[in-house]
Design an enzyme around this catalytic site. Structure first.
Site, PDB file in Angstrom:
ATOM      1  N   HIS A 101      -5.607  66.008 -26.586  1.00 55.51           N
ATOM      2  CA  HIS A 101      -6.529  64.863 -26.555  1.00 55.51           C
ATOM      3  C   HIS A 101      -7.851  65.241 -27.236  1.00 55.51           C
ATOM      4  O   HIS A 101      -8.306  64.573 -28.170  1.00 55.51           O
ATOM      5  CB  HIS A 101      -6.769  64.435 -25.099  1.00 55.51           C
ATOM      6  CG  HIS A 101      -7.763  63.331 -24.932  1.00 55.51           C
ATOM      7  ND1 HIS A 101      -7.384  62.034 -24.700  1.00 55.51           N
ATOM      8  CD2 HIS A 101      -9.120  63.315 -24.986  1.00 55.51           C
ATOM      9  CE1 HIS A 101      -8.462  61.269 -24.613  1.00 55.51           C
ATOM     10  NE2 HIS A 101      -9.533  62.023 -24.777  1.00 55.51           N
ATOM     11  N   GLU A 102      -8.446  66.322 -26.768  1.00 60.62           N
ATOM     12  CA  GLU A 102      -9.738  66.732 -27.326  1.00 60.62           C
ATOM     13  C   GLU A 102      -9.591  67.146 -28.793  1.00 60.62           C
ATOM     14  O   GLU A 102     -10.494  66.931 -29.597  1.00 60.62           O
ATOM     15  CB  GLU A 102     -10.365  67.862 -26.495  1.00 60.62           C
ATOM     16  CG  GLU A 102     -10.609  67.521 -25.021  1.00 60.62           C
ATOM     17  CD  GLU A 102     -11.404  66.242 -24.777  1.00 60.62           C
ATOM     18  OE1 GLU A 102     -12.249  65.878 -25.623  1.00 60.62           O
ATOM     19  OE2 GLU A 102     -11.174  65.589 -23.729  1.00 60.62           O
TER      20      GLU A 102
ATOM     21  N   HIS B 294     -10.063  64.203 -30.913  1.00 60.02           N
ATOM     22  CA  HIS B 294     -11.488  63.901 -31.117  1.00 60.02           C
ATOM     23  C   HIS B 294     -12.074  64.836 -32.173  1.00 60.02           C
ATOM     24  O   HIS B 294     -12.827  64.416 -33.049  1.00 60.02           O
ATOM     25  CB  HIS B 294     -12.266  64.108 -29.811  1.00 60.02           C
ATOM     26  CG  HIS B 294     -12.117  63.005 -28.806  1.00 60.02           C
ATOM     27  ND1 HIS B 294     -12.419  61.695 -29.085  1.00 60.02           N
ATOM     28  CD2 HIS B 294     -11.720  63.017 -27.502  1.00 60.02           C
ATOM     29  CE1 HIS B 294     -12.229  60.943 -27.986  1.00 60.02           C
ATOM     30  NE2 HIS B 294     -11.790  61.727 -27.026  1.00 60.02           N
TER      31      HIS B 294
ATOM     32  N   GLU C  41     -11.838  57.394 -29.261  1.00 63.53           N
ATOM     33  CA  GLU C  41     -10.811  57.582 -28.243  1.00 63.53           C
ATOM     34  C   GLU C  41      -9.420  57.272 -28.814  1.00 63.53           C
ATOM     35  O   GLU C  41      -8.418  57.851 -28.390  1.00 63.53           O
ATOM     36  CB  GLU C  41     -11.125  56.692 -27.032  1.00 63.53           C
ATOM     37  CG  GLU C  41     -10.322  56.988 -25.790  1.00 63.53           C
ATOM     38  CD  GLU C  41     -10.619  58.343 -25.144  1.00 63.53           C
ATOM     39  OE1 GLU C  41     -11.555  59.031 -25.573  1.00 63.53           O
ATOM     40  OE2 GLU C  41      -9.880  58.701 -24.217  1.00 63.53           O
TER      41      GLU C  41
HETATM   42 MG    MG Z   1     -11.612  61.236 -24.891  1.00 63.52          MG
END
Ligand code: MG
Length: 503
Positions: free
Chosen positions: A267-268, A271, A297
């Site tokens: 997830h990160e 980003h 996101e």
């Molecule tokens: Mg996030």
């Protein structure tokens, strides 16, 4: 041109200060000793004050006036020049900041650090009353800020605009209204199922040493550029940008549940890839930033949920994983594993929720924020309102406030208007993925083979490189051919969970 050199220099100084504050924030969340918070709050407030002065420097106003710039929405979309994009975003930033006094900016910064520390203490003690007085002060300051900046129709517009620039409450509600009903229908259909998906094998001891290797491996699959980024550990995973070539991500290892760190890391990484993919001509400028938190996101969700929680990836990678943890997975087939990591259930903790009910958690917070700012409820009423909302939407109730109203850090940071961007991220991600799948042949095969080059390249070309050059709505239209449309996310959910649950 004189103005350009002058303003670019000022802009650069603002960004350098913001990145310096980000280092202090990163340190606060990773390595700082707990008692250091007092001076850290002062350091951050001081830098915030200096930053404020630069954002409202009279040279900006002179430039905007001489160029007749008075409305951020009057810039063209087609044929937008670099200078125009830069001026549009600098003007936006200036307008918001110039409305605020330096005292208010510094008061918010200071109160944010203090509220955050009290929140952590309250969460640990499961005691909302430790946090409430600080939250009350912060809420009043955030409200004052929103009133001072002003808004068209609803005070929530001013809040939302900090996180999803150019989107109004009305637009957001329209989008949410379109998918709330179908989402709940699907969720309750799944909850009504007689048999549950077995998932005990995910809740076993998973050696953290091996988890660390696994995380490194998955980042390598993504060709994560370690010469421009780092992975560390923190209580809650996050990404922060300290410079064009310095993006930090964190993860959190759970000894008895390996998916938390694995999916948290990818997830990160999503980003981080966004931040690292911004065109270097925007280095140290207001444009070198994600266009909105929703789009940001979308970049993390796309990897976390659509790719890494997807069937193709595990069909390819599960044999490797089961070699890493032979004991844990010895009697588990890939289809059982795939279903377990996608199991849907009513839950109390947002960050542990499945990708479907996750959005119900967001809607609860969004509705509470609206009521709070409309004056229907007060900060002291939040625990009760929270518990009632969980009972009504998910049919479950927290047994204490740490698994209820105290679970998330956002309000302690004054980040009201932030939560909706999480669901926007899900919606954007499905629409982006739909288009990417049309453009890249054999996409699912690439995923099964852990070949992500074409995807990273596609996202770089269509989303990442632009930073804040376009507005989010224009970027989405350019990248996907249409405005944000929740049908892509619902189609994705219906297809995926329809198959998993045999609906
Ligand atoms: Mg996030």
């Amino acid at each position: 041109m004189k103005w350009r050199d002058d303003l670019r220099q000022l802009d650069k100084e603002i960004v350098l200060l913001a990145h310096s504050m980000a280092i202090l924030g990163w340190d606060q969340e990773t390595y700082m000793p707990r008692k250091a918070i007092g001076e850290r709050a002062e350091q951050l407030a001081l830098l915030q004050g200096i930053c404020h002065d630069k954002i409202v420097d009279p040279r900006w106003q002179d430039a905007f006036e001489s160029m007749g710039i008075e409305d951020v929405n009057r810039f063209p979309v087609e044929g937008l020049s670099d200078d125009q994009a830069l001026l549009r975003e600098a003007f936006r930033r200036y307008q918001k900041e110039a409305a605020l006094s330096k005292d208010l900016v510094m008061a918010i910064s200071r109160q944010t650090s203090l509220s955050q520390a009290k929140w952590a203490e309250a969460k640990k003690a499961r005691n909302y009353s430790i946090f409430e007085p600080e939250l009350k002060k912060l809420f009043a300051l955030v409200k004052e800020k929103a009133e001072t900046i002003g808004y068209q129709e609803n005070i929530y517009d001013a809040l939302l605009d900090d996180y999803e620039p150019y989107m109004t409450l009305k637009e957001l509600e329209k989008v949410f209204d379109d998918f709330k009903g179908p989402l709940k229908d699907l969720f309750f259909k799944i909850c009504d199922q007689k048999s549950d998906i077995p998932h005990d094998f995910l809740h076993l001891p998973f050696s953290v040493e091996k988890q660390k290797k696994l995380n490194k491996e998955v980042l390598n699959q993504l060709k994560f550029p370690f010469e421009r980024a780092r992975l560390d550990e923190s209580e809650h995973p996050f990404t922060t940008t300290l410079g064009m070539d310095d993006v930090r991500i964190t993860t959190h290892f759970h000894e008895e549940y390996f998916p938390a760190a694995f999916f948290g890391t990818v997830h990160e990484a999503g980003h981080a890839l966004y931040e690292l993919g911004i065109d270097s001509r925007w280095a140290e400028s207001v444009i070198a930033d994600g266009v909105s938190l929703g789009v940001h996101e979308s970049q993390s969700r796309l990897w976390e949920n659509i790719v890494f929680r997807g069937k193709s990836y595990w069909q390819g990678y599960y044999p490797e994983l089961s070699k890493i943890y032979p004991e844990n997975f010895k009697d588990v087939r890939v289809d059982q594993f795939y279903k377990a990591i996608n199991r849907v259930e009513p839950s109390l903790i947002r960050i542990e929720a499945d990708e479907l009910s996750y959005n119900l958690h967001i809607i609860i917070r969004f509705e509470l924020e609206k009521r709070l700012f409309a004056g229907d409820i007060d900060t002291k009423d939040l625990p009760e309102a929270w518990n009632k909302a969980y009972k009504d939407s998910l049919g479950i109730m927290p047994s204490h406030n740490s698994e209820g109203v105290l679970q998330d850090i956002h309000w302690s940071m004054g980040a009201f208007g932030y939560f909706p961007t999480y669901s926007l991220g899900n919606l954007y991600s499905a629409q982006i993925y739909h288009k990417m799948k049309q453009d890249i042949s054999d996409l699912e095969q690439d995923i099964a083979n852990r070949k992500f080059d074409k995807m990273v390249q596609w996202l770089g070309q269509n989303i990442h490189q632009y930073g804040k050059f376009y507005r989010a709505k224009d970027l989405m239209k350019k990248a996907t051919g249409e405005d944000l449309n929740p049908k892509y996310f619902m189609n994705y959910l219906n297809q995926k969970f329809g198959e998993i649950y045999g609906l």
